[in-house]
Motif scaffolding. Structure first.
Motif, PDB file in Angstrom:
ATOM      1  N   ALA A  24       2.422  -8.433  -3.601  1.00  0.00           N
ATOM      2  CA  ALA A  24       2.221  -7.235  -4.475  1.00  0.00           C
ATOM      3  C   ALA A  24       1.071  -6.464  -4.538  1.00  0.00           C
ATOM      4  O   ALA A  24      -0.132  -7.226  -4.167  1.00  0.00           O
ATOM      5  N   LEU A  25       1.165  -5.366  -4.799  1.00  0.00           N
ATOM      6  CA  LEU A  25      -0.110  -4.442  -4.681  1.00  0.00           C
ATOM      7  C   LEU A  25      -0.268  -3.635  -6.064  1.00  0.00           C
ATOM      8  O   LEU A  25       0.991  -3.117  -6.487  1.00  0.00           O
ATOM      9  N   GLU A  26      -1.401  -3.456  -6.733  1.00  0.00           N
ATOM     10  CA  GLU A  26      -1.168  -2.604  -8.028  1.00  0.00           C
ATOM     11  C   GLU A  26      -1.409  -1.207  -7.716  1.00  0.00           C
ATOM     12  O   GLU A  26      -1.683  -0.823  -6.537  1.00  0.00           O
ATOM     13  N   SER A  27      -1.442  -0.330  -8.497  1.00  0.00           N
ATOM     14  CA  SER A  27      -1.532   1.152  -8.418  1.00  0.00           C
ATOM     15  C   SER A  27      -2.483   1.781  -9.370  1.00  0.00           C
ATOM     16  O   SER A  27      -2.637   3.106  -9.080  1.00  0.00           O
ATOM     17  N   THR A  28      -3.028   1.163 -10.245  1.00  0.00           N
ATOM     18  CA  THR A  28      -4.169   1.790 -10.928  1.00  0.00           C
ATOM     19  C   THR A  28      -5.457   2.285 -10.287  1.00  0.00           C
ATOM     20  O   THR A  28      -5.881   3.037 -10.143  1.00  0.00           O
ATOM     21  N   ILE A  29      -5.427   1.478  -9.141  1.00  0.00           N
ATOM     22  CA  ILE A  29      -6.553   1.764  -8.248  1.00  0.00           C
ATOM     23  C   ILE A  29      -6.278   2.829  -7.391  1.00  0.00           C
ATOM     24  O   ILE A  29      -7.102   3.439  -6.785  1.00  0.00           O
ATOM     25  N   ILE A  30      -4.844   3.253  -7.243  1.00  0.00           N
ATOM     26  CA  ILE A  30      -4.594   4.553  -6.713  1.00  0.00           C
ATOM     27  C   ILE A  30      -4.775   5.865  -7.721  1.00  0.00           C
ATOM     28  O   ILE A  30      -5.336   6.894  -7.180  1.00  0.00           O
ATOM     29  N   THR A  31      -4.307   5.663  -8.839  1.00  0.00           N
ATOM     30  CA  THR A  31      -4.128   6.642  -9.590  1.00  0.00           C
ATOM     31  C   THR A  31      -5.587   6.826 -10.385  1.00  0.00           C
ATOM     32  O   THR A  31      -5.837   7.880 -10.956  1.00  0.00           O
ATOM     33  N   HIS A  32      -6.262   5.566 -10.761  1.00  0.00           N
ATOM     34  CA  HIS A  32      -7.533   5.761 -11.410  1.00  0.00           C
ATOM     35  C   HIS A  32      -8.868   5.004 -10.652  1.00  0.00           C
ATOM     36  O   HIS A  32      -9.940   5.272 -11.140  1.00  0.00           O
ATOM     37  N   GLY A  33      -8.613   4.327  -9.733  1.00  0.00           N
ATOM     38  CA  GLY A  33      -9.607   3.558  -9.198  1.00  0.00           C
ATOM     39  C   GLY A  33     -10.430   4.330  -7.867  1.00  0.00           C
ATOM     40  O   GLY A  33     -11.774   3.914  -7.712  1.00  0.00           O
ATOM     41  N   MET A  34      -9.652   5.306  -7.414  1.00  0.00           N
ATOM     42  CA  MET A  34     -10.329   5.918  -6.250  1.00  0.00           C
ATOM     43  C   MET A  34      -9.981   7.391  -6.358  1.00  0.00           C
ATOM     44  O   MET A  34      -9.037   7.781  -6.923  1.00  0.00           O
ATOM     45  N   PRO A  35     -10.986   8.229  -5.560  1.00  0.00           N
ATOM     46  CA  PRO A  35     -10.815   9.790  -5.730  1.00  0.00           C
ATOM     47  C   PRO A  35      -9.599   9.949  -4.709  1.00  0.00           C
ATOM     48  O   PRO A  35      -9.653   9.113  -3.645  1.00  0.00           O
ATOM     49  N   ARG A  36      -9.160  11.156  -4.625  1.00  0.00           N
ATOM     50  CA  ARG A  36      -8.214  11.729  -3.648  1.00  0.00           C
ATOM     51  C   ARG A  36      -8.932  12.150  -2.588  1.00  0.00           C
ATOM     52  O   ARG A  36     -10.046  12.990  -2.661  1.00  0.00           O
ATOM     53  N   PRO A  37      -8.742  12.154  -1.371  1.00  0.00           N
ATOM     54  CA  PRO A  37      -7.456  11.563  -0.760  1.00  0.00           C
ATOM     55  C   PRO A  37      -7.675  10.144  -0.224  1.00  0.00           C
ATOM     56  O   PRO A  37      -6.797   9.683   0.338  1.00  0.00           O
ATOM     57  N   ASP A  38      -8.825   9.668  -0.608  1.00  0.00           N
ATOM     58  CA  ASP A  38      -9.171   8.157  -0.063  1.00  0.00           C
ATOM     59  C   ASP A  38      -8.034   7.328  -0.858  1.00  0.00           C
ATOM     60  O   ASP A  38      -8.051   6.331  -0.237  1.00  0.00           O
ATOM     61  N   ASN A  39      -7.651   7.419  -1.959  1.00  0.00           N
ATOM     62  CA  ASN A  39      -6.748   6.733  -2.543  1.00  0.00           C
ATOM     63  C   ASN A  39      -5.523   6.291  -1.792  1.00  0.00           C
ATOM     64  O   ASN A  39      -5.151   5.061  -1.443  1.00  0.00           O
ATOM     65  N   LEU A  40      -4.854   7.503  -1.172  1.00  0.00           N
ATOM     66  CA  LEU A  40      -3.649   7.301  -0.324  1.00  0.00           C
ATOM     67  C   LEU A  40      -4.075   6.669   1.049  1.00  0.00           C
ATOM     68  O   LEU A  40      -3.344   5.784   1.556  1.00  0.00           O
ATOM     69  N   ALA A  41      -5.006   7.086   1.653  1.00  0.00           N
ATOM     70  CA  ALA A  41      -5.634   6.500   2.836  1.00  0.00           C
ATOM     71  C   ALA A  41      -5.708   4.916   2.677  1.00  0.00           C
ATOM     72  O   ALA A  41      -5.369   4.253   3.586  1.00  0.00           O
ATOM     73  N   MET A  42      -6.310   4.633   1.448  1.00  0.00           N
ATOM     74  CA  MET A  42      -6.573   2.779   1.163  1.00  0.00           C
ATOM     75  C   MET A  42      -5.275   2.413   1.079  1.00  0.00           C
ATOM     76  O   MET A  42      -5.046   1.612   1.847  1.00  0.00           O
ATOM     77  N   LEU A  43      -4.357   3.031   0.379  1.00  0.00           N
ATOM     78  CA  LEU A  43      -3.179   2.432   0.248  1.00  0.00           C
ATOM     79  C   LEU A  43      -2.386   2.055   1.497  1.00  0.00           C
ATOM     80  O   LEU A  43      -1.797   0.683   1.753  1.00  0.00           O
ATOM     81  N   GLU A  44      -2.441   3.027   2.564  1.00  0.00           N
ATOM     82  CA  GLU A  44      -1.838   2.975   3.771  1.00  0.00           C
ATOM     83  C   GLU A  44      -2.406   1.792   4.552  1.00  0.00           C
ATOM     84  O   GLU A  44      -1.657   1.036   5.410  1.00  0.00           O
ATOM     85  N   ARG A  45      -3.620   1.678   4.648  1.00  0.00           N
ATOM     86  CA  ARG A  45      -4.508   0.873   5.297  1.00  0.00           C
ATOM     87  C   ARG A  45      -4.201  -0.510   4.847  1.00  0.00           C
ATOM     88  O   ARG A  45      -4.166  -1.428   5.719  1.00  0.00           O
ATOM     89  N   VAL A  46      -4.047  -0.501   3.516  1.00  0.00           N
ATOM     90  CA  VAL A  46      -4.029  -1.888   3.049  1.00  0.00           C
ATOM     91  C   VAL A  46      -2.455  -2.298   3.232  1.00  0.00           C
ATOM     92  O   VAL A  46      -2.284  -3.419   3.375  1.00  0.00           O
ATOM     93  N   GLU A  47      -1.551  -1.360   2.876  1.00  0.00           N
ATOM     94  CA  GLU A  47      -0.112  -1.890   3.287  1.00  0.00           C
ATOM     95  C   GLU A  47       0.012  -2.479   4.707  1.00  0.00           C
ATOM     96  O   GLU A  47       0.598  -3.449   5.065  1.00  0.00           O
ATOM     97  N   ALA A  48      -0.730  -1.643   5.506  1.00  0.00           N
ATOM     98  CA  ALA A  48      -0.645  -1.834   6.944  1.00  0.00           C
ATOM     99  C   ALA A  48      -1.275  -3.311   7.294  1.00  0.00           C
ATOM    100  O   ALA A  48      -0.634  -4.195   8.203  1.00  0.00           O
ATOM    101  N   THR A  49      -2.508  -3.609   6.469  1.00  0.00           N
ATOM    102  CA  THR A  49      -2.875  -4.894   6.843  1.00  0.00           C
ATOM    103  C   THR A  49      -2.169  -6.301   6.440  1.00  0.00           C
ATOM    104  O   THR A  49      -2.104  -6.972   7.099  1.00  0.00           O
TER     105      THR A  49
END
Ligand code: PSU
Ligand code: MN
Length: 306
Positions: A24-49
Motif C-alpha cells: 500500500a502507498l499513501e496519498s497525502t504525500i501526493i496531495t499535500h507533501g510535494m509540489p506539482r508536478p514532482d508529486n505525480l512523477a514521484m508516485l509513478e517512480r515509486v509504483e514502478a519500484t
C-alpha cells in the motif's frame, strides 16, 4: 444500510485473490507533501519500484467519496492535479465518503483502508508524530494511535526532524509500537540517516523483518497493532542531521510567525523547507520514498513466502 464505498483497482483485486505480495502507498504525500508536478512523477517512480521488486502497488486515496485501493495512471494524474484536495486522517475518512469528497489519505487513514482491504505492508516517507511544542498545543499525529491499533507494517524513513523525535519515540513505546531501524543502531530522521538517538530495535533485512512481523501476529493476535520500520535514506541522497537542523529551525520560526496551525503545519513546513533548500530536500524526499517502496516490496515478498 449502504455498502462502504470501496473500489479496488483490477491489478490489486487480482493480487488479493491470488495472494501475491502487495504494498500500500499513501496519498497525502501526493496531495499535500510535494509540489506539482514532482508529486505525480514521484508516485509513478515509486509504483514502478514496487513492481520491479515483485509486488503490486496499491495507492490509497478517496476520490469523489469512494475509497480507492489502487489507482490507474489516469486516477493518479487526476488526484495529483486536484485543487483543494483534502488531507484525510482517521477522523475524516467517513466524512469524505459521506460528502463525496476527494483527498489524500495520511498514514493513519491509509493504514485503516489497507488493513480493511487485507493489505499488510505499507510504504511511505515519514510518519506524523509528536510535534515540537506539543506540551502546550497537544499536536500529536493520529498516526501514532493508528500504529498502536491497526496491524500493518509501515515502512518509513523515521519521523521527520520537524517533529520532536524523542517524544515521538516515547509515545510509540507507550503505545506498544515496535520501532525497528534497518541496518543501523541509530534512529533515522527522514532527510538524514542519523538523529543522534538510538532506535529501540534493529533488524538488518527484509527476511528478518518478515519473521518478526509473522511472530508478532502469532504471539499476540489479539489487537497487536502495527510495526514501524525506520529505513535510513540512501547515503548519496541524505542531508546530514546537523545541516538540516538550521533549515528546520528557520521554517518553524516562520510558521509560528504566520500562525500556521493544526493539520496545516506539516504540509506548510515541508513546502517551506523545499524552498529554503532550493529543492534539495525534495530530491531527498523522493529518494527515501523510493527506498522505502523497495524495502516494502521485499518485506511483502518475504511475508508471502512464509
Ligand atoms: N511525510 C511526508 N509528506 C507528507 C506526510 C508525511 O514526507 O505529506 C504526511 C503523512 O500522510 C502523514 C501526515 O501521515 O503527513 C501527518 O500529518 P499530521 O501530523 O497532521 O497527522
Ligand atoms: Mn497534527
Amino acid at each position: 444500510m449502504t455498502n462502504p464505498p470501496i473500489r479496488f483497482d483490477p491489478a490489486v483485486r487480482t493480487a488479493l485473490d491470488q495472494g501475491t505480495p502487495i504494498v500500500a502507498l499513501e496519498s497525502t504525500i501526493i496531495t499535500h507533501g510535494m509540489p506539482r508536478p514532482d508529486n505525480l512523477a514521484m508516485l509513478e517512480r515509486v509504483e514502478a519500484t514496487v513492481r520491479d521488486h515483485g509486488a503490486t502497488p496499491a495507492t490509497i486515496a478517496v476520490m469523489d467519496g469512494t475509497i480507492r485501493i489502487g489507482l490507474s495512471s489516469a486516477d493518479a494524474e487526476a488526484l495529483a492535479k486536484t485543487d483543494g484536495a483534502l488531507k484525510l486522517s482517521r477522523a475524516d475518512l467517513a466524512f469524505a465518503c459521506a460528502q463525496g469528497l476527494t483527498g489524500g489519505t495520511t498514514v493513519a487513514a491509509t493504514m485503516m483502508a489497507a488493513h480493511g482491504a487485507g493489505i499488510a505492508v505499507f510504504a511511505t516517507g515519514g510518519i506524523g508524530g509528536v510535534h515540537q511544542g506539543a506540551e502546550t498545543d497537544f499536536d500529536i499525529s493520529a498516526d501514532l494511535d493508528e500504529l498502536a491499533r491497526t496491524p500493518v507494517t509501515v515502512v518509513s524513513a523515521g519521523a521527520k526532524a520537524i517533529l520532536d523525535i524523542p517524544k515521538t519515540l516515547e509515545a510509540l513505546e507507550t503505545r506498544g509500537v515496535p520501532v525497528i531501524a534497518v541496518g543501523q543502531d541509530e534512529m533515522p530522521a527522514f532527510w538524514s540517516r542519523g538523529s543522534g538517538l538510538d532506535a529501540p530495535l534493529r533488524l538488518d533485512n527484509a527476511e528478518a523483518i518478515a519473521r518478526f512481523v509473522a511472530m508478532r501476529a502469532q504471539l499476540a493476535d489479539y489487537r497487536h497493532g502495527g510495526v514501524l520500520i525506520a529505513n535510513p535514506v540512501p547515503a548519496e541522497a541524505e542531508i546530514p542531521h546537523g545541516e538540516m537542523a538550521g533549515f528546520i529551525a528557520q521554517a518553524q520560526a516562520e510558521a509560528a510567525e504566520q500562525g500556521i496551525k493544526g493539520k496545516h503545519v506539516t504540509p506548510w513546513l515541508l513546502a517551506r523547507i523545499v524552498e529554503i533548500t532550493g529543492g534539495r530536500s525534495l530530491v531527498t524526499n523522493i529518494a527515501l520514498v523510493e527506498n522505502n517502496a523497495k524495502l516494502g516490496a521485499q518485506i511483502a515478498v518475504a511475508l508471502t513466502h512464509r
